[in-house]
Design an enzyme around this catalytic site. Sequence first.
Site, PDB file in Angstrom:
ATOM      1  N   TYR A 155     -30.656  -2.322  -1.812  1.00  0.00           N
ATOM      2  CA  TYR A 155     -29.841  -0.890  -2.607  1.00  0.00           C
ATOM      3  C   TYR A 155     -29.987   0.506  -1.573  1.00  0.00           C
ATOM      4  O   TYR A 155     -28.881   0.800  -1.661  1.00  0.00           O
ATOM      5  CB  TYR A 155     -30.556  -0.362  -3.817  1.00  0.00           C
ATOM      6  N   ASP A 215      -5.077  10.548   5.673  1.00  0.00           N
ATOM      7  CA  ASP A 215      -4.590   9.357   4.687  1.00  0.00           C
ATOM      8  C   ASP A 215      -5.182   7.666   5.663  1.00  0.00           C
ATOM      9  O   ASP A 215      -3.726   7.888   5.831  1.00  0.00           O
ATOM     10  CB  ASP A 215      -4.274  10.005   3.361  1.00  0.00           C
TER      11      ASP A 215
HETATM   12  N1  F0G Z   1      -3.201   6.050   0.666  1.00  0.00           N
HETATM   13  C1  F0G Z   1      -2.365   5.246   0.849  1.00  0.00           C
HETATM   14  C2  F0G Z   1      -1.145   5.842   1.946  1.00  0.00           C
HETATM   15  C3  F0G Z   1      -2.164   4.231  -0.073  1.00  0.00           C
HETATM   16  O1  F0G Z   1      -0.957   3.566   0.238  1.00  0.00           O
HETATM   17  C4  F0G Z   1      -2.341   3.450  -1.553  1.00  0.00           C
HETATM   18  C5  F0G Z   1      -2.717   2.245  -1.635  1.00  0.00           C
HETATM   19  C6  F0G Z   1      -3.764   4.216  -1.532  1.00  0.00           C
HETATM   20  C7  F0G Z   1      -4.275   5.894  -0.633  1.00  0.00           C
HETATM   21  C8  F0G Z   1      -5.086   4.283  -2.556  1.00  0.00           C
HETATM   22  O2  F0G Z   1      -5.635   3.259  -1.674  1.00  0.00           O
HETATM   23  O3  F0G Z   1      -5.855   1.493  -3.504  1.00  0.00           O
HETATM   24  O4  F0G Z   1      -7.275   1.166  -2.134  1.00  0.00           O
HETATM   25  O5  F0G Z   1      -7.494   3.249  -3.864  1.00  0.00           O
HETATM   26  N2  F0G Z   1      -1.488   1.840  -1.965  1.00  0.00           N
HETATM   27  C9  F0G Z   1      -1.341   0.452  -2.722  1.00  0.00           C
HETATM   28  C10 F0G Z   1      -0.119   0.430  -2.103  1.00  0.00           C
HETATM   29  C11 F0G Z   1      -2.172   0.473  -3.711  1.00  0.00           C
HETATM   30  O6  F0G Z   1       0.952  -0.220  -2.935  1.00  0.00           O
HETATM   31  O7  F0G Z   1       0.664   0.948  -1.415  1.00  0.00           O
HETATM   32  P1  F0G Z   1      -6.424   1.828  -2.907  1.00  0.00           P
END
Ligand code: F0G
Length: 458
Positions: A72, A215
């Site tokens: 954990y 991001d």
């Molecule tokens: N940021 C970007 C640029 C993304 O493309 C995604 C997810 C996320 C954040 C969120 O991440 O899915 O792990 O919660 N993109 C996927 C897509 C779902 O199909 O482009 P996550």
Amino acid sequence: MDLPFTEPFKIKMVENIYRSTKEQRVRWIKDAYFNLFNLRSEQVFIDLLTDSGTGAMSDKQWSEIMLGDESYAGASSYYKLKDAIKDITGFDFFLPTHQGRAAENVLFSVLVKEGDVVPGNSHFDTTKGHIEFRKATAVDCTIDAASDTTIWHPFKGNVDIEKLENVLKITSPGKISFIIVTVTNNTAGGQPVSMSNLREVRKLSTKYGVKLIIDSARFAENAYFIKMREEGYADKDIRDIAREMFSYADCMTMSSKKDAIVNMGGFIGFREEELFRKASTYNIIYEGFITYGGMSGRDMNALAQGLYEGTEFLYLESRIKQVSGLGTTMKKYGIPVLEPFGGHAVFIDAKKFLPQIPKEEFPAQTLALEIYTEGGVRGVEIGALMSDRDPITRQNRYPEIETVRLAIPRRVYTDNHMNYVAATVGSVLENRDRIKRGVKIGWEAPIMRHFTVRLERF
Ligand code: F0G
């Protein structure tokens, strides 16, 4: 003679896929309320809905699964991941989360307040969702070239520095939560952001005293494009490029389901201990204790290994060339595709493909449905449905680019599959005059409606 590039791996295990008939698909998609998210995966032949969590792990990653420590607190898997994150990104502090949007939820719980403004480059829908849910505003400062699907720009994902500075100038101090730069820029077509652009954004964030967050879902693919397209980086290693990208940021959010080639997982990287401590409380509430936060030990091990595999040049080259290969074949069929091709997906320009469908009838969704029915290929609409309604006026938002995204899972499909995909879309193009009307909304959720929307065909 230069030898051709090829995948730096071979296939050890296969998964059979079912090739359905057109008659079956016509029935299935109607039963799914014309929403591709409602299909069962067995009803899909080639699944290009997303490249997220759909990659194939390596034998080494599966071996790491067996070595996972499920304690954990203080699991060795946590420390293995911590070391890998420090090595690949340079961040000293991190919190594991179950996926990328969970990382956003935890971090934004500390940083985003009602009435705030969050400038960035085409925020991903969950990113925007987490901002708008907190009654703050996401302001898109992507360069204008991104909305022209034919202009060749090496870094179409870039932030427009002038637009960004205007936002920073007119917003009262303390009302900017942070600047967020998404690499690669998924919504604008998987387009990269240049190192010099990141540097410029960093200058502004320092000048105005606001944090810069990256991001990072597709950071390795972004680093590949920097190496291939930006002056001064041709001889640099992908990992050095990635570390430089992160060096400009205060924090990173990561969906590990993309470039770290795992099926589930995410994390937040921090430079400052104080912010890490504040976020830790939310991590404990929403995700789990700070040394596992939403991930099992085995998954943290596979992720640590995946961070290394996902940043290998030969792997990235075969991946990105598979995507551009699909784009090139589609172009030969005369299919209007967004160029340059993105890192993880080929985007079809639906307005050009189906000019007879008005924007109110969702041309990209209509096209995605036709592609599915034709060949069992599932893509996703990146257009007006996904853009949701304006949170204040409740009017539909119609983004300038209306596309169908065909996202390629990592290490999963062969080039033969890609040829099948191109032929399927080519066949829809050949008969496009038969498509007279689009779709209308029967039911929708107030936010992020495209996942669950029920549609009707005219
Ligand atoms: N940021 C970007 C640029 C993304 O493309 C995604 C997810 C996320 C954040 C969120 O991440 O899915 O792990 O919660 N993109 C996927 C897509 C779902 O199909 O482009 P996550």
